[in-house]
Design a protein around this motif. Structure first.
Motif, mmCIF file in Angstrom:
data_model
loop_
_atom_site.group_PDB
_atom_site.id
_atom_site.type_symbol
_atom_site.label_atom_id
_atom_site.label_comp_id
_atom_site.label_asym_id
_atom_site.label_seq_id
_atom_site.Cartn_x
_atom_site.Cartn_y
_atom_site.Cartn_z
ATOM 1 N N HIS A 502 0.839 -1.203 0.000
ATOM 2 C CA HIS A 502 0.000 0.000 0.000
ATOM 3 C C HIS A 502 0.870 1.249 0.000
ATOM 4 O O HIS A 502 1.952 1.278 0.586
ATOM 5 N N LYS A 503 0.359 2.270 -0.648
ATOM 6 C CA LYS A 503 1.025 3.577 -0.637
ATOM 7 C C LYS A 503 0.661 4.320 0.648
ATOM 8 O O LYS A 503 -0.309 3.995 1.315
ATOM 9 N N PRO A 504 1.430 5.361 1.003
ATOM 10 C CA PRO A 504 1.021 6.201 2.129
ATOM 11 C C PRO A 504 -0.344 6.832 1.856
ATOM 12 O O PRO A 504 -0.684 7.120 0.704
ATOM 13 N N PRO A 505 -1.149 7.056 2.895
ATOM 14 C CA PRO A 505 -2.492 7.622 2.665
ATOM 15 C C PRO A 505 -2.461 8.981 1.982
ATOM 16 O O PRO A 505 -3.339 9.310 1.187
ATOM 17 N N GLY A 506 -1.440 9.787 2.297
ATOM 18 C CA GLY A 506 -1.344 11.088 1.635
ATOM 19 C C GLY A 506 -1.143 10.959 0.143
ATOM 20 O O GLY A 506 -1.646 11.778 -0.652
ATOM 21 N N HIS A 507 -0.407 9.931 -0.287
ATOM 22 C CA HIS A 507 -0.188 9.686 -1.720
ATOM 23 C C HIS A 507 -1.508 9.383 -2.402
ATOM 24 O O HIS A 507 -1.809 9.906 -3.495
ATOM 25 N N SER A 508 -2.337 8.545 -1.760
ATOM 26 C CA SER A 508 -3.632 8.205 -2.338
ATOM 27 C C SER A 508 -4.539 9.427 -2.430
ATOM 28 O O SER A 508 -5.223 9.640 -3.436
ATOM 29 N N LEU A 509 -4.540 10.257 -1.393
ATOM 30 C CA LEU A 509 -5.360 11.474 -1.426
ATOM 31 C C LEU A 509 -4.891 12.425 -2.516
ATOM 32 O O LEU A 509 -5.705 13.025 -3.227
ATOM 33 N N MET A 510 -3.574 12.574 -2.668
ATOM 34 C CA MET A 510 -3.044 13.435 -3.731
ATOM 35 C C MET A 510 -3.480 12.934 -5.099
ATOM 36 O O MET A 510 -3.859 13.719 -5.976
ATOM 37 N N PHE A 511 -3.437 11.625 -5.287
ATOM 38 C CA PHE A 511 -3.827 11.061 -6.586
ATOM 39 C C PHE A 511 -5.295 11.371 -6.881
ATOM 40 O O PHE A 511 -5.648 11.718 -8.018
ATOM 41 N N HIS A 512 -6.156 11.270 -5.867
ATOM 42 C CA HIS A 512 -7.578 11.548 -6.089
ATOM 43 C C HIS A 512 -7.829 13.037 -6.303
ATOM 44 O O HIS A 512 -8.744 13.414 -7.044
ATOM 45 N N LEU A 513 -7.035 13.890 -5.661
ATOM 46 C CA LEU A 513 -7.217 15.332 -5.832
ATOM 47 C C LEU A 513 -6.608 15.843 -7.132
ATOM 48 O O LEU A 513 -6.944 16.938 -7.588
ATOM 49 N N LEU A 514 -5.697 15.069 -7.728
ATOM 50 C CA LEU A 514 -5.088 15.451 -9.007
ATOM 51 C C LEU A 514 -5.770 14.759 -10.178
ATOM 52 O O LEU A 514 -5.189 14.626 -11.254
ATOM 53 N N ASN A 515 -6.969 14.274 -9.968
ATOM 54 C CA ASN A 515 -7.785 13.699 -11.027
ATOM 55 C C ASN A 515 -9.216 14.184 -10.862
ATOM 56 O O ASN A 515 -9.627 14.612 -9.767
ATOM 57 N N ASP A 516 -9.972 14.085 -11.930
ATOM 58 C CA ASP A 516 -11.385 14.455 -11.863
ATOM 59 C C ASP A 516 -12.151 13.310 -11.206
ATOM 60 O O ASP A 516 -12.999 12.661 -11.808
#
Length: 1269
Positions: A502-516
Motif C-alpha cells: 500500500h502507498k502512504p495515505p497522503g499519496h492516495s489522497l493526492m492522486f484523487h485530488l489530481l484527477n477528476d
C-alpha cells in the motif's frame, strides 16, 4: 419596551422601580421558546435585565460604590417592592416556560438570602422561609435539575478560565503549589468559605447519592471536570472514593461514584455480553440481541463514559494512570464491548473514550494494533466468510435504517485522533498488506462519498459527519511529503504470495485530488453548497459543522496545490503509468450543479465572509494566490468573475472587505491563541496583495487590473478612476489600499501604517508603484492620484520613513513613483490645449527666460541645476518649433553642457569607492543625460550634439572603464567577465578536467562513500554544463530576436579543440559546443542503460544474487563487519533503498543530458544561421561593399593577452566560413543525428508536450547543406 429595559440595564448604577419590574415579570410570564427550545435574542435580553434587577452580588464583593448601590436598590428603598415581587414570583400564576420561572425564583431566593444579612433586611426573613418551603415540595426533581444545570453551565469553557475551580477544595498535597487552596486559579493561604461549602456539596452528594440522582450527579461532575486543574481534582475524587485494592472483597465496597465501581461494572457488562457474541455468519444486524443492559443502565454507562472522556481529555496523568492500571485495563475492556451487541450510541461513547486515550502517542501506537486485532473495521477477509462484519456493516445496516450515525462519527473522531498522535507504517503487517489503505478506503468510499445521499433524522448530523471525515483527510494530507519511494511499486510477501504494498495515505489522497475523481467533485460541490448557505445569512441546523467541513475542503485544495509540483516531478521520473492533472487545471472544469466553470469563483466567494469565517477567507486567499501564477488562467478568471454583474460586485466587495479589516494585526506570534484571528486577518491581506503584485506582472486582462478597478473589457489606458460611488464606481482594492495608507498622512508623524504594519505598507507601496510603472495603467493611476487623492505630495513630505520595519526597498519604490509622476507626460487628448497655452505663456517672456533657465542649468546650486535641466527637458518636449533648441545651440549653452561631462566624470568616479560621498553628482548626471537624450531625438539636435563632440567626451570618460568596489554595482557592470568565466568553466568540464575531477574523488574519499560522492560529482558537473548552456541560450535570445543581429559567443570554427584541458584566453570555438553535444548524447545512453538496469533490479530485489546484494548495501553500512553482520531481511531493505537512490540519480542525469542536448543544438543553430546566411566576409574581393565596416562583423567578448577589459572586433574571412561549413558537415553526421533523434524518442517525448531536438536537427542539417548565394 424591550429596548428601554435593555438600555436601562447597561449602567450598573441604575435599577428599575417596582412598576417597571412588575411589567417586565408580566411580559416574561407569557414568553415561549423557539422551535429548538431556545429564547430569541430580545427575550433573552429581557431575562438578563430582570436577573440584573434582582442581583445583589455587590454585597459580597466589597466594592467602593457599595453604599451608593445600597441606596439605589429598590429592594431596600421601596416598602412594597419585596412583598409585591415575592407574591408575583412565588404565589402567582404558572408561567408558560416553567424552567424560566424556576430560574427567576432561584435568583429571587438568593437575593433575599443575601439581603437578610444586612441590618436593613430584618423584615425579609418570613419571605425566605416561605420560599424555602416552596422549594422543598419536590426536592429530588429540583436537585436533579440543579445538578444538570451546573454540569451544562460549566461544560463549555472556550477561554479556559476554569471557573469550576470554585467547586474543588484540595484535600491532598499536589505537585503544583499554585493548585493548593486556589480560588478561580488565584493562590490563597486559606480557601474562601464559598469554595469550602461548594466542595463539601460535591463530595457529600457523592457519599449519600440516591439511585435517582446517579446520572445527574455524573453529568454535574462532567461539567465540573472541564479543565486541566479541574480534571485532576475530579480524577482524585473518584480515586479516593473507591475501596483500597488490597482490602477489597469479591463484592466491590466503597462509593458507587469511584473508578473502582465504574471499571468493575464495565468488566461485568463485558463478561456477560461477550458470551452472546454471534458469529460473523449468524449476525443479524438489523435486530441485534441486546441482553443485560436496560435503558436506565445505558444512560448510566453513557454518563460514565462521558465523564471518563472529559477527565482523560484534559489530564494526561489521569490518562496514563488509568490505562496502565493492571486490574482495570480500560482500553481492553472497551475494545471488547465494541465487539458485543450493544446499541450504537454506547459504542459511539466507547470510541470517544478511546479517542481521548489515544491523545497520548504511547497509547495510540498500541491502540492501532488493538484496532487491527479486534477488526472493528474489517481489514482482513476471513476465508469462507459469506458476510462482511464490523463497523461498515453497522453503518450500512443499522445506522442507515435508523437515520442516525453516532458510531460512524465517533469512529472518524477516533481515527482523527490516532492519525495525529501516531500512524505506524507497518499497520496490519503479517495479516495483510501493511498500511492505512483499508481505513482510508472505508472513510472515502463508505463515509465521505456516501454522506450526501444518506437520510438524516437530525439535519445537522449530515454536516457533522462530513466535518468528521474531512478532518481525517486534512490531517493525512498535511503530514504527507512526496518521496521517490512512493512512486515505485513495491511488493510484500503474505502467506507465500507476492502482493502489491500500500502507498502512504497522503499519496492516495493526492492522486484523487489530481484527477477528476468523485472525491474532488464532492469537495468542490461542498464548497458550492457552503457558499450558497453562507450567502443566505440565515441560521440552519449544522451551520458550524458545515463551515468547518468547508474549511477542511479549502485546506485540502491548498495543500494539493502546494505539493503538486513535487508530486508530479517524482511521478514523471518514476516512469509509472499513473495519469494526473494539475489542480489549477481541474478547477477550471464545469460544475455538475451549476453547469458553469465556477469552481474558482466559489472559492473566492468565501472572502466575502472573512468577518464571520476568517479561516475560510484565509485559505481562499492562499488558493487564489497560488492559481494567480499561471497567465493562461488569469484571463479566464477575469471573464468568470465579471460575466455576472451581481457576482462581480460581491467578489470585489469580498476582496475589499479583507483589505479593510480592522481586526488585522502585524507581528503577532503564531502561538498566541488570543490574537490568532488578528494574525489570520493580517496574513489574508498579505496573500491578497501578493496576488495583486503577481497579477500585475502578467499580461492583461488579469485579476490585478479587475480588483484594482481598471477596465478589463476595454483598453486599460481608457480607465477613468473615480472615488467610490461616483459615476457608479464601486469601492475597489485600490481605494482600500489608498485609504489605509492615507491614515495619519496629514499628521506630523506620518502614515500610521508604516509604524503599525511596515510589511503591509511596503506591499501597498509596491502595488501603487507597479501601477505607475506600467505604461497601460500609468496614465489613469497618476491622474487619479494627482487630482483626487493628492497622494504623492502627502507621502513625500514624510520621506524617508525612519523605521526598523520599513525596508529601503519600499522607500525606493515610493521615490520611483514620485519620479515617474514628475516625468509623466499628460495625455494628448486631455491636455494638449493646456500645453499650448503654457507654451504661449513661456514664449511671451522671450529670450530673457531662456537665458535664466539655461544659465541655471549650467551653473549654480545642485537642486537649481536639476530643476533647470528638468524644465529644459519638458519645454523641449512640447516646443514643436524648436525655438528653445535653437537658442540652446546658438548661445553655446549646449556645448557647455557637453563639455561639463569631463567634470562629471571625475565626480562619478568617486561614487565607485566602498564609502561614496553624497549621490548628488549622480542625480545631476542623470538629469543632464536625460536632457541630451531629448535633444538627440531630433535630427537637428543629433547633428548639433555631434558637432559639440559629445561622442568624444563620452569616450574619454574613465568611469565607464572602472569596476565598482560596491558588490551591487559590480554585478551590473561585470557581465562580460561573467561570460568569459562561464565559457572558461565549460572548456574545463568538456575536456580532460572532468576525468581528473572524478579521479580526485577516488583519491580523497573513503571507499565506503566513493560511489555516493562520485554520483554527486557527476550530477554537479552535468548541472553546471546545463546551466552554462542555458545562460548562453538566454544571452542569444536577449541580444536579438533575429539571427542577423544576434550576438555571437563562439568563434566560427567547428573543429574539435586539440587540447581543452587548459582554457585559452581566446574566444572558444563552436567546436567546443559540438564536442559537448556528442559527449552528452553518449552520456545519455550510458545513464539510460544504468537507469533501466536499476529499475529491473528494484522489481526483483529478492531474487538478486548475494554478491550483488552485498555490493548494493556496501555504501549504506558502516562499522566493523560491514554487510556480513546485517540480517538477510534487512539486507533486502538496504538494497532496495540503494536502488531507489540509483534510479533517482540516473533520472536527474537523464534530464540534465536531455536539456543540455537541446540547448547545444539551439546555440549551434543560431551561430550557423548567422555565419552561413548573414555574415559578410572581410575579404575585399568577396565583399559587395568594399571597405564597409561594422554591421556584419563577427563581434565577441574577448580578453587580450594583457588582460585589459573591453570589446574586440574580429573579422571573418570567406575561407573561415567555408571551413566552418565543411567541419560541421563532418562532425554533425548521420550517426550523430540518429542518436539525437533516439534521445528524443526515448526520453523527451514521454515528458513534455513540446520537443525541439528533431526540429533543431533538421534546421542545422538544412543550413549545412545550404549553398550560400
Amino acid at each position: 419596551t424591550p429596548v428601554i429595559f435593555a438600555l436601562l440595564t447597561l449602567r450598573k448604577t441604575i435599577y428599575i422601580g417596582l412598576k417597571d419590574t412588575m411589567t417586565l415579570i408580566g411580559h416574561l410570564e407569557t414568553v415561549t421558546a423557539e422551535a429548538d427550545g431556545s429564547l430569541d435574542s430580545v427575550n433573552l435580553a429581557l431575562v438578563m435585565a430582570l436577573l440584573y434587577c434582582l442581583d445583589v452580588s455587590f454585597l459580597e464583593q466589597g466594592t467602593e460604590d457599595r453604599e451608593d448601590l445600597l441606596q439605589a436598590l429598590p429592594l431596600l428603598t421601596e416598602k412594597q417592592y419585596v412583598a409585591a415581587v415575592h407574591s408575583r414570583l412565588v404565589e402567582g400564576q404558572a408561567w408558560k416556560l416553567p424552567g424560566l420561572q424556576a430560574g427567576v425564583q432561584l435568583a429571587w431566593a438568593l437575593s433575599l438570602r443575601a439581603v437578610s444579612q444586612l441590618p436593613q433586611g430584618a423584615g425579609i426573613t418570613p419571605f425566605i422561609a416561605q420560599a424555602i418551603v416552596n422549594f422543598k415540595i419536590n426536592f429530588t426533581l429540583d436537585l436533579d435539575h440543579l445538578m444538570i444545570l451546573i454540569g451544562e453551565f460549566y461544560s463549555k469553557d472556550p477561554f479556559e478560565l476554569e471557573l469550576a475551580l470554585e467547586f474543588w477544595c484540595p484535600s491532598e498535597s499536589l505537585q503544583h503549589t499554585s493548585l493548593t487552596g486556589s480560588f478561580l486559579g488565584v493562590p490563597l493561604q486559606r480557601p474562601p468559605h464559598k469554595q469550602v461549602v461548594l466542595s463539601k456539596f460535591v463530595r457529600q452528594m457523592g457519599d449519600l447519592l440516591p439511585a435517582t440522582l446517579y446520572i445527574p450527579y455524573l453529568r454535574m461532575l462532567k461539567g465540573l471536570a472541564n479543565g486541566h486543574q479541574c480534571s485532576h481534582y475530579c480524577f482524585s475524587l473518584l480515586k479516593t472514593n473507591g475501596a483500597p485494592h488490597e482490602n477489597r472483597q469479591a463484592v466491590v465496597s466503597g462509593s458507587v461514584v469511584s473508578w473502582e465501581h465504574f471499571f468493575h461494572s464495565l468488566m461485568l457488562y463485558h463478561e456477560n455480553l461477550r458470551r452472546d457474541v454471534p458469529s460473523a455468519d449468524s449476525m443479524q444486524y438489523r435486530h441485534p440481541p441486546i441482553r443485560g443492559i436496560t435503558q436506565r443502565e445505558l444512560e448510566g454507562l453513557t454518563a460514565f463514559l462521558q465523564l471518563l472522556t472529559t477527565i482523560i481529555t484534559w489530564s494526561e496523568n489521569a490518562r496514563l494512570a488509568l490505562c496502565e492500571h493492571p486490574q482495570w485495563t480500560p482500553v481492553v475492556v472497551m475494545l471488547g464491548l465494541l465487539q458485543c451487541s450493544v446499541q450504537p450510541v454506547l459504542k459511539a461513547q466507547v470510541l470517544h473514550a478511546l479517542a481521548a486515550f489515544g491523545k497520548s502517542p504511547e497509547i495510540a501506537a498500541s491502540l492501532w494494533q488493538s484496532l487491527e486485532y479486534t477488526q472493528i473495521l474489517q481489514t482482513v477477509k476471513v476465508p469462507g466468510q459469506r458476510q462482511a462484519a464490523g463497523i461498515e456493516v453497522e453503518l450500512n445496516e443499522i445506522e442507515s435504517s435508523c437515520e442516525e450515525y453516532p458510531l460512524t462519527r465517533a469512529f472518524c473522531h477516533l481515527i482523527s485522533t490516532l492519525v495525529e498522535s501516531a500512524l505506524p507504517v507497518n499497520l496490519g503487517a503479517g495479516l495483510r498488506a501493511p498500511g492505512f489503505q483499508p481505513y482510508l478506503d472505508f472513510l472515502r468510499d463508505s463515509v465521505f462519498l456516501a454522506f450526501p445521499t444518506r437520510a438524516y433524522r437530525r439535519p445537522a448530523e449530515k454536516w457533522e459527519l462530513a466535518e468528521a471525515v474531512l478532518e481525517v483527510f486534512h490531517k493525512l494530507l498535511r503530514e504527507y511529503e512526496p518521496q521517490p519511494a512512493d512512486f515505485l511499486q513495491e511488493m510484500v510477501e503474505l502467506q507465500g504470495e507476492q502482493m502489491p504494498a500500500h502507498k502512504p495515505p497522503g499519496h492516495s489522497l493526492m492522486f484523487h485530488l489530481l484527477n477528476d475523481s468523485p472525491t474532488l467533485s464532492l469537495c468542490l460541490s461542498l464548497l458550492e453548497e457552503g457558499a450558497r448557505q453562507l450567502d443566505t445569512y440565515a441560521p440552519f441546523p449544522g451551520k458550524k459543522q458545515l463551515e468547518s467541513a468547508v474549511l477542511h475542503c479549502l485546506c485540502l485544495l491548498e495543500l494539493a496545490l502546494q505539493k503538486e509540483v513535487t508530486f508530479m516531478d517524482l511521478l514523471r521520473e518514476s516512469q509509472t503509468s499513473l495519469l494526473v492533472s494539475p489542480v489549477e487545471q481541474l478547477l477550471q472544469g464545469v460544475s455538475a450543479q451549476s453547469r458553469r466553470a465556477d469552481h474558482i469563483t466559489n472559492i473566492a466567494r468565501y472572502l466575502y465572509h472573512s468577518s464571520s469565517n476568517p479561516d475560510a477567507a484565509f485559505q481562499s486567499a492562499k488558493i487564489l494566490r497560488r492559481i494567480a501564477r499561471y497567465p493562461n488562467i488569469q484571463a479566464r478568471l477575469v471573464g468568470d468573475f465579471t460575466h455576472d454583474q451581481v457576482v462581480s460586485e460581491k467578489l470585489m466587495a469580498g476582496f475589499v472587505e479583507c483589505l479593510d479589516s480592522e481586526e488585522a494585526q502585524e507581528g503577532v506570534a503564531a502561538d498566541d491563541p488570543e490574537k490568532r484571528v488578528a494574525r489570520i486577518h493580517h496574513e489574508t491581506k498579505i496573500h491578497i496583495l501578493n496576488l495583486l503584485i503577481t497579477s500585475l506582472e502578467l499580461k492583461g486582462p488579469n485579476l490585478g487590473l479587475y480588483l484594482l478597478g481598471y477596465e478589463v473589457k476595454k483598453p486599460v489606458s481608457s480607465t477613468n478612476l473615480q472615488d467610490p460611488g461616483v459615476l457608479g464606481c464601486p469601492r475597489s482594492c485600490l481605494h482600500a489600499i489608498l485609504s489605509l495608507l492615507q491614515r495619519g498622512s496629514e499628521w506630523r508623524t506620518g502614515p500610521v501604517l508604516t509604524k503599525q504594519a511596515p510589511q503591509l505598507a511596503e506591499l501597498f507601496y509596491q502595488v501603487i508603484y507597479q501601477l505607475c510603472a506600467c505604461p497601460d495603467t500609468s496614465g489613469p493611476t497618476m491622474r487619479y492620484l494627482r487630482t483626487s487623492q493628492d497622494f504623492l505630495f502627502s507621502h513625500l513630505q514624510h520621506l524617508p520613513f525612519i523605521l526598523p520595519g520599513m525596508s529601503d526597498r519600499s522607500q525606493h519604490i515610493c521615490l520611483k513613483s514620485t519620479s515617474m509622476w514628475e516625468r509623466l507626460t499628460a495625455p494628448e487628448d486631455c491636455f494638449s490645449k493646456l500645453q499650448r497655452e503654457n507654451l504661449a505663456i513661456i514664449e511671451s517672456y522671450g529670450t530673457a527666460l531662456m537665458e535664466v533657465v539655461c544659465r541655471d542649468a549650467c551653473d549654480g546650486h545642485e537642486i537649481g541645476r536639476m530643476l533647470a535641466l528638468a524644465v529644459l527637458d519638458r519645454v523641449l518636449s512640447i516646443d514643436r518649433q524648436c525655438q528653445w533648441l535653437m537658442y540652446l545651440c546658438n548661445s553655446g549653452y549646449l556645448r557647455v553642457l557637453v563639455e561639463s561631462l569631463r567634470q562629471d566624470d571625475a565626480a562619478l568616479q568617486t561614487l565607485l569607492t566602498p564609502q561614496p560621498p553624497l549621490l548628488k553628482p549622480l542625480y545631476i548626471y542623470e538629469s543632464k543625460m536625460a536632457l541630451l537624450t531629448r535633444v538627440a531625438k531630433t535630427a537637428q539636435g543629433a547633428t548639433e550634439l555631434l558637432r559639440c563632440g559629445l561622442v568624444g567626451q563620452l569616450v574619454e570618460c574613465q568611469v565607464f572603464h572602472m569596476l565598482p568596489q560596491n558588490e551591487a554595482l559590480r554585478s551590473v557592470l561585470s557581465i562580460s567577465i561573467l561570460q568569459r568565466q562561464s565559457l572558461s568553466l565549460l572548456v574545463r568540464l568538456v575536456g580532460t578536467d572532468r576525468a581528473r575531477y572524478l579521479k580526485q574523488i577516488e583519491e580523497t574519499v573513503s571507499p565506503g562513500d566513493l560511489a555516493e560522492k562520485r554520483e554527486e560529482m557527476e550530477v554537479a558537473m552535468q548541472q553546471i554544463c546545463a546551466n552554462i548552456m542555458e545562460y548562453c541560450q538566454t544571452l542569444l535570445l536577449q541580444s536579438s530576436a533575429e539571427a542577423q543581429f544576434s550576438l555571437c559567443l563562439f568563434s566560427p570554427s567547428a573543429s574539435e579543440p586539440a587540447d581543452v584541458a587548459v582554457p585559452s584566453a581566446r574566444v572558444p570555438s563552436l567546436g567546443l559546443v559540438l564536442l559537448l553535444l556528442k559527449n552528452s548524447a553518449t552520456d545519455f545512453f550510458r545513464y539510460h542503460d544504468s537507469h533501466r538496469q536499476s529499475l529491473n533490479k528494484l522489481e526483483r530485489v529478492e531474487q538478486l544474487p548475494p554478491e550483488e546484494l552485498k555490493e548494493l548495501c556496501q555504501g549504506l553500512v558502516s562499522g566493523s563487519g560491514g554487510v556480513e553482520k546485517v540480517p538477510s531481511v534487512q539486507r533486502n531493505v538496504l538494497a532496495k533503498r540503494r536502488l531507489v537512490q540509483l534510479v533517482n540519480n540516473r533520472a536527474k542525469l537523464l534530464a540534465l543530458c536531455s536539456y543540455t542536448i537541446e540547448t547545444c543544438l539551439f546555440v549551434i543553430w543560431r551561430h550557423l544561421e548567422f555565419y552561413l546566411l548573414y555574415c559578410t566576409p572581410t575579404d575585399p574581393k568577396d565583399s559587395l561593399l568594399p571597405g564597409f565596416r561594422g554591421q556584419d562583423s563577427f563581434i565577441a567578448f574577448c580578453v587580450d593577452p594583457s588582460g585589459s577589459r573591453g570589446l574586440s572586433v574580429s573579422r571573418v574571412s570567406q575561407q573561415d566560413l567555408e571551413q566552418l561549413q565543411t567541419d560541421v558537415a563532418n562532425s554533425f553526421n548521420e550517426p550523430l543525428q540518429r542518436k539525437l533523434l533516439e534521445v528524443e524518442g526515448l526520453y523527451s517525448k514521454t515528458r513534455s508536450r513540446h520537443t525541439f531536438i528533431q526540429a533543431l536537427t533538421r534546421r542545422i542539417r538544412g543550413l549545412v547543406h545550404h549553398a550560400k548565394g
